[in-house]
Design an enzyme around this catalytic site. Structure first.
Site, PDB file in Angstrom:
ATOM      1  N   ASP A   1      -8.801  10.915   8.935  1.00 25.17           N
ATOM      2  CA  ASP A   1      -8.674  10.501   7.546  1.00 25.17           C
ATOM      3  C   ASP A   1      -9.498   9.241   7.306  1.00 25.17           C
ATOM      4  O   ASP A   1      -9.007   8.244   6.808  1.00 25.17           O
ATOM      5  CB  ASP A   1      -7.199  10.290   7.186  1.00 25.17           C
TER       6      ASP A   1
ATOM      7  N   GLY B   1       0.357   5.596   0.663  1.00 18.18           N
ATOM      8  CA  GLY B   1      -0.555   6.707   0.912  1.00 18.18           C
ATOM      9  C   GLY B   1       0.214   7.951   1.275  1.00 18.18           C
ATOM     10  O   GLY B   1       1.445   7.972   1.219  1.00 18.18           O
TER      11      GLY B   1
ATOM     12  N   LYS C   1       4.675  -0.056   8.160  1.00 21.10           N
ATOM     13  CA  LYS C   1       4.413   1.235   7.529  1.00 21.10           C
ATOM     14  C   LYS C   1       5.585   2.171   7.750  1.00 21.10           C
ATOM     15  O   LYS C   1       5.885   2.535   8.888  1.00 21.10           O
ATOM     16  CB  LYS C   1       3.142   1.834   8.108  1.00 21.10           C
TER      17      LYS C   1
ATOM     18  N   VAL D   1       3.442   1.043   2.815  1.00 19.59           N
ATOM     19  CA  VAL D   1       3.235  -0.125   3.662  1.00 19.59           C
ATOM     20  C   VAL D   1       3.810  -1.368   2.989  1.00 19.59           C
ATOM     21  O   VAL D   1       3.590  -1.591   1.800  1.00 19.59           O
ATOM     22  CB  VAL D   1       1.731  -0.343   3.948  1.00 19.59           C
TER      23      VAL D   1
ATOM     24  N   SER E   1       0.773   9.243   4.069  1.00 22.69           N
ATOM     25  CA  SER E   1       1.620   9.189   5.255  1.00 22.69           C
ATOM     26  C   SER E   1       2.816   8.278   5.081  1.00 22.69           C
ATOM     27  O   SER E   1       3.766   8.356   5.848  1.00 22.69           O
ATOM     28  CB  SER E   1       0.784   8.724   6.448  1.00 22.69           C
TER      29      SER E   1
ATOM     30  N   GLY F   1       0.831  -1.192   0.000  1.00 23.84           N
ATOM     31  CA  GLY F   1       0.000   0.000   0.000  1.00 23.84           C
ATOM     32  C   GLY F   1       0.866   1.242   0.000  1.00 23.84           C
ATOM     33  O   GLY F   1       2.037   1.202   0.346  1.00 23.84           O
TER      34      GLY F   1
END
Ligand SMILES: *[C@@H]1O[C@H](CO)[C@@H](O)[C@H](O)[C@H]1NC(C)=O
Ligand SMILES: *[C@@H]1O[C@H](CO)[C@@H](O)[C@H](O)[C@H]1NC(C)=O
Ligand SMILES: *[C@@H]1O[C@H](CO)[C@@H](O)[C@H](O)[C@H]1NC(C)=O
Ligand SMILES: *[C@@H]1O[C@H](CO)[C@@H](O)[C@H](O)[C@H]1NC(C)=O
Ligand SMILES: *[C@@H]1O[C@H](CO)[C@@H](O)[C@H](O)[C@H]1NC(C)=O
Ligand SMILES: *[C@@H]1O[C@H](CO)[C@@H](O)[C@H](O)[C@H]1NC(C)=O
Length: 839
Positions: free
Chosen positions: A669, A552, A571, A557, A554, A550
């Site tokens: 979020d 994003g 993460k 991952v 932030s 993943g």
């Protein structure tokens, strides 16, 4: 709170932390009290503005922010750059407890006449002794917090209950027998004490709270007279005067390097690392300089490295495992090392051999001691004694000390004696090269795993890298001396020094040498399952961050597998500006959160610039993937029951964050990407609490600083209103609509060209209009066509109504998440009997 501040810190904060900073917005609200009258109190929310201040302004007393969520009631140097804490309210020296950032109070209780510290839930965390005559609490110029009667006589004072610091004019000891106890990095009590012993000798003591307790100051190898001490003066008093002279009733004495200096502010602190230091405050830049300390060689302090480990003085202290041992907990040196060989070397039948460690000693745990023994005789004693794990031998007088435990190990040039470590005869002590080099952190050492698996060589192979640079001449001579004696030493059976070789044998080379520094003791288990991981551990768990699952705003991952076979999501955060300490304090809060609809955090890594979170791995990916994917082949279309279950689960998770868990976290979020689905399609919210870990510099905040995702963001993000948990309720409303329709709201509105916020408004307006008109098919139109009409009409209607109220522009009209949960659950009960009513 100003608009800018609201946006900048906004969601980054706990809900109430945002409210707890009135000082930043309300100019002129500063209120410095000279005293706290009986019946009055200080509130943690006003910690920045409502303080007790000493008349000369040098000391302040009030709620002290350890992190945005964690506070103590403390006295500190108001002007020092680091706001050095000198006293903290604690039930006892070893039982310190922080309080929450909301609802905590300190009162001079009107009824009892005692200072009482209560936590958010009203629990009394600490109180002073009660006095009927108590009139007020006052902070004196000395830094002493005193409860006084009407005439100013002291009834109770903080000076009688020191924590880790002694101030000039404060008496240590006395009738109460008080002493100092060190503070760990998370503000709990540490393992070190500074107090009078049973013989009334002022001592520094390592005390792990259970089995091990030992005095390391004054020099435990010397008798009291050799240490220039007197014993049995039971007045047990010690005092530091303002000139920097320290004297105790047992004749313990020392002077500050800047002795005399008039008006110099001083403090004597038993630091986290077990060293006692006298500090002077520089009047210019308000920073501290050390004017005396008990140990220049920290390896002498007991307990620095845990069992089966050695403290290596290089001249910065480093911990290494004894040969044939590996670290027990890679994040915490105090847990020491464990043997890599079977420990059944005790039986007489078993063949053992000894590995020599020159200039090495393990303090304490002597089985007995003898003099005038030959080395062979001493070795024989240890061979024959099952509980003997190591012995120390000193040539000159033939001193022999068989020991039952390897603790307080240290090795440095000039230390008399050689330790001989007992290992099974057939155990190959691995070869090891030791390198050292210059890093930004100063001199550090690193073990090289080369040759770990090779057969035991016959000679010592310690290799100083030729490119090594020394930080100082002193370091250089020490190192060369160190290696000089190592290469020349005498061994019973020639084997190799293997400082901590196996430590890294499975993991690869340390990414950061300072991991070895014992003084970086702060990483510790916070709960039984939540811990700090080293970067190299995560590197190997993710096979060098190979499988990305993943990505994003932030961070990214990766999938990984830990040593204990747990599959985890790792993460790697971007954009974290917080210091290691604050990061850890925040995480200690998040790590405690446990709810079935929240993704569990197993730990973290904060090394150098790396800020990494370790989560449980949730198998079915995100709701966004499942919901918005074209289902043509996968057949993973979510049924209505599953959708309903997801809506309830997500609401429960959010309600827990908002209301039930201690930390009052706003997610900030919420979107289908942050809802993960487990094997049973049970939803788990991820990334909660993350907002407050990320950059939240509020100063020049613009829209770019907004946390959250367009299309899911409540209108107050762009207005000047403060951010509350209702922003999550808004986002939940969007998620609810998308869950029902199986489509992003943005795709759903055909002419939605004006922007995502408008899309949401258009949909809401459409729902409201059609439901008002009593348009029969309006509910069915909101439901995913792919369900072919297989849904619960009553529940769908509730979904739509809930979504509309969650999406109210006025945040006060939106329901709380608890109400949402209740509403949803009640429709589940009602509709159980008529599963598919008329559409
Ligand atoms: C208040 O402190 C005294 C001792 O200082 C203790 O015995 C008592 O239990 C405390 N009371 C509360 C409510 O904590
Ligand atoms: C007290 O300490 C001083 C300085 O360390 C020393 O000279 C003196 O002999 C000591 N007195 C006793 C009685 O040990
Ligand atoms: C014990 O120490 C105190 C100082 O704290 C001193 O005044 C007193 O004379 C000492 N007593 C004896 C018997 O040495
Ligand atoms: C050997 O190790 C086991 C577990 O690792 C421990 O329970 C046992 O007490 C140890 N025996 C000795 C003699 O240290
Ligand atoms: C020390 O212990 C060993 C083995 O238990 C024993 O042989 C020896 O006599 C003891 N020495 C003394 C001085 O007690
Ligand atoms: C020391 O190690 C380096 C590489 O790690 C090697 O090139 C060098 O030859 C070694 N020196 C000795 C004396 O073994």
């Amino acid at each position: 709170m100003t608009a800018a501040a609201a946006r900048g810190c906004g969601c980054a904060l706990l809900l109430l932390f945002a409210l707890a900073l009135p000082g930043t917005g309300r100019a002129g609200a500063q209120r410095e009290r000279g005293s706290l009258p009986r019946g009055a109190s200080l509130a943690v929310e006003d910690h920045a503005s409502d303080l007790l201040v000493s008349p000369d302004g040098a000391f302040a007393c009030g709620f002290y922010a350890v992190s945005p969520t964690v506070f103590t009631f403390s006295v500190w140097f108001a002007r020092s750059a680091d706001r050095a804490v000198v006293w903290t309210a604690a039930a006892s020296a070893t039982a310190r407890r922080a309080v929450h950032s909301q609802g905590s109070r300190l009162a001079l209780d009107g009824r009892r006449g005692a200072l009482v510290l209560t936590d958010y839930d009203g629990e009394v965390v600490w109180n002073s002794t009660a006095h009927d005559g108590a009139a007020r609490a006052r902070l004196r110029d000395t830094g002493n917090l005193a409860v006084e009667d009407a005439r100013g006589a002291v009834l109770w004072q903080s000076f009688d209950h020191p924590t880790d610091t002694l101030l000039p004019a404060q008496r240590l000891g006395g009738a109460a027998g008080s002493g100092l106890v060190s503070t760990s990095r998370l503000l709990a009590a540490g393992h070190y004490g500074f107090r009078f012993s049973d013989y009334a000798m002022l001592s520094m003591v390592y005390d792990d709270g259970g089995e091990v307790s030992s005095i390391y100051w004054p020099n435990p190898y010397f008798s009291y007279w050799q240490n220039s001490r007197k014993i049995y003066n039971f007045s047990r008093e010690a005092e530091l005067d303002s000139s920097g002279h320290f004297l105790a009733s047992d004749n313990a004495t020392f002077d500050a390097a800047d002795l005399g200096g008039a008006g110099v502010r001083r403090r004597l602190t038993l630091d986290t690392d077990g060293n006692l230091r006298l500090y002077s405050l520089d009047a210019g830049d308000q920073t501290w300089t050390v004017s005396w300390m008990a140990f220049s060689n920290p390896c002498i302090i007991h307990g620095v490295c845990g069992i089966n480990a050695l403290c290596l003085y290089t001249p910065s202290p480093a911990c290494v495992c004894a040969p044939g041992h590996e670290r027990a907990d890679r994040s915490d040196w105090s847990r020491g090392c464990r043997p890599t060989f079977s420990n059944s070397t005790g039986g007489r039948d078993e063949k053992v051999k000894f590995v020599a460690l020159p200039h090495t000693d393990f303090w304490g745990f002597d089985l007995n001691n003898s003099e005038f023994l030959s080395l062979d005789a001493c070795e024989e004693q240890c061979t024959g004694e099952p509980s003997c794990v190591v012995f120390q031998y000193k040539q000159g007088k033939g001193e022999c000390y068989p020991k039952s435990l390897m603790f307080n190990g240290r090795t440095f040039p000039g230390l008399p004696g050689t330790a001989y470590l007992k290992v099974p005869a057939d155990f190959n002590v691995p070869e090891l090269h030791v390198h050292q080099w210059q890093t930004d952190d100063g001199l550090a050492i690193q073990e090289d795993i080369a040759g770990c698996d090779a057969a035991a060589p016959e000679v010592v192979m310690l290799n100083v890298s030729s490119t090594a640079k020394m930080s100082s001449n002193q370091g250089k001579s020490l190192w060369f001396y160190f290696y000089g004696f190592l290469s020349a030493f005498f061994v019973i059976e020639v084997f190799v020094i293997a400082f901590g070789c196996w430590l890294f044998s499975k993991k690869g080379i340390l990414s950061r040498p300072s991991e070895l520094l014992a003084v970086e003791e702060g990483y510790r288990m916070i709960t039984s399952h939540f811990r700090a991981y080293s970067y190299s551990e995560l590197q190997s768990a993710t096979r060098k961050f190979r499988t990305e699952i993943g990505h994003g705003g932030s961070g990214t991952v990766y999938k990984g597998v830990l040593d204990d076979d747990r599959t985890v999501a790792v993460k790697v955060l971007q954009d974290v500006s917080q210091s290691e300490e604050v990061f850890q304090a925040e995480l200690s809060a998040i790590g405690r959160i446990y709810h079935m609809n929240l993704v569990r955090m197993w730990g973290f890594c904060s090394e150098g610039a790396h800020r990494i979170l370790v989560y449980e791995y949730v198998h079915n990916g995100s709701l966004a993937n499942v919901l918005f994917q074209s289902t043509g082949n996968s057949g993973r279309l979510l049924g209505w029951k599953q959708r309903f279950n997801i809506a309830v689960g997500v609401a429960k998770g959010l309600a827990y964050l908002h209301n039930e868990c201690l930390e009052w976290i706003i997610h900030c979020d919420m979107k289908p990407e942050n809802i993960l689905l487990d094997d049973e399609m049970e939803p788990k919210i991820t990334d909660f609490g993350l907002a407050k870990l990320l950059n939240r510099d509020g100063s020049d905040s613009g829209l770019s600083r907004i946390r959250g995702t367009r299309g899911y963001m409540a209108p107050e993000w762009v207005s000047s209103l403060p951010i509350t948990e209702k922003v999550d309720v808004y986002s939940y409303g969007v998620v609810l609509l998308e869950l029902m329709k199986g489509q992003r709201v943005s795709d759903w509105v055909v002419d939605g060209k004006e922007g995502l916020e408008t899309d949401v408004r258009t949909v809401v307006k459409m729902i409201v209009d059609r439901s008002k008109r009593g348009d029969g098919g309006w509910v069915a139109d909101l439901v995913d066509e792919r369900l072919d009409g297989e849904f619960n009409h009553a529940q769908a209607k509730i979904f739509a109504q809930l979504a509309v109220s969650c999406l109210e522009e006025d945040r006060n009209k939106r329901p709380g998440m608890k109400n949402v949960v209740q509403t949803l659950i009640s429709t589940d009960d009602e509709s159980r009997d008529n599963e598919y009513p008329e559409i």
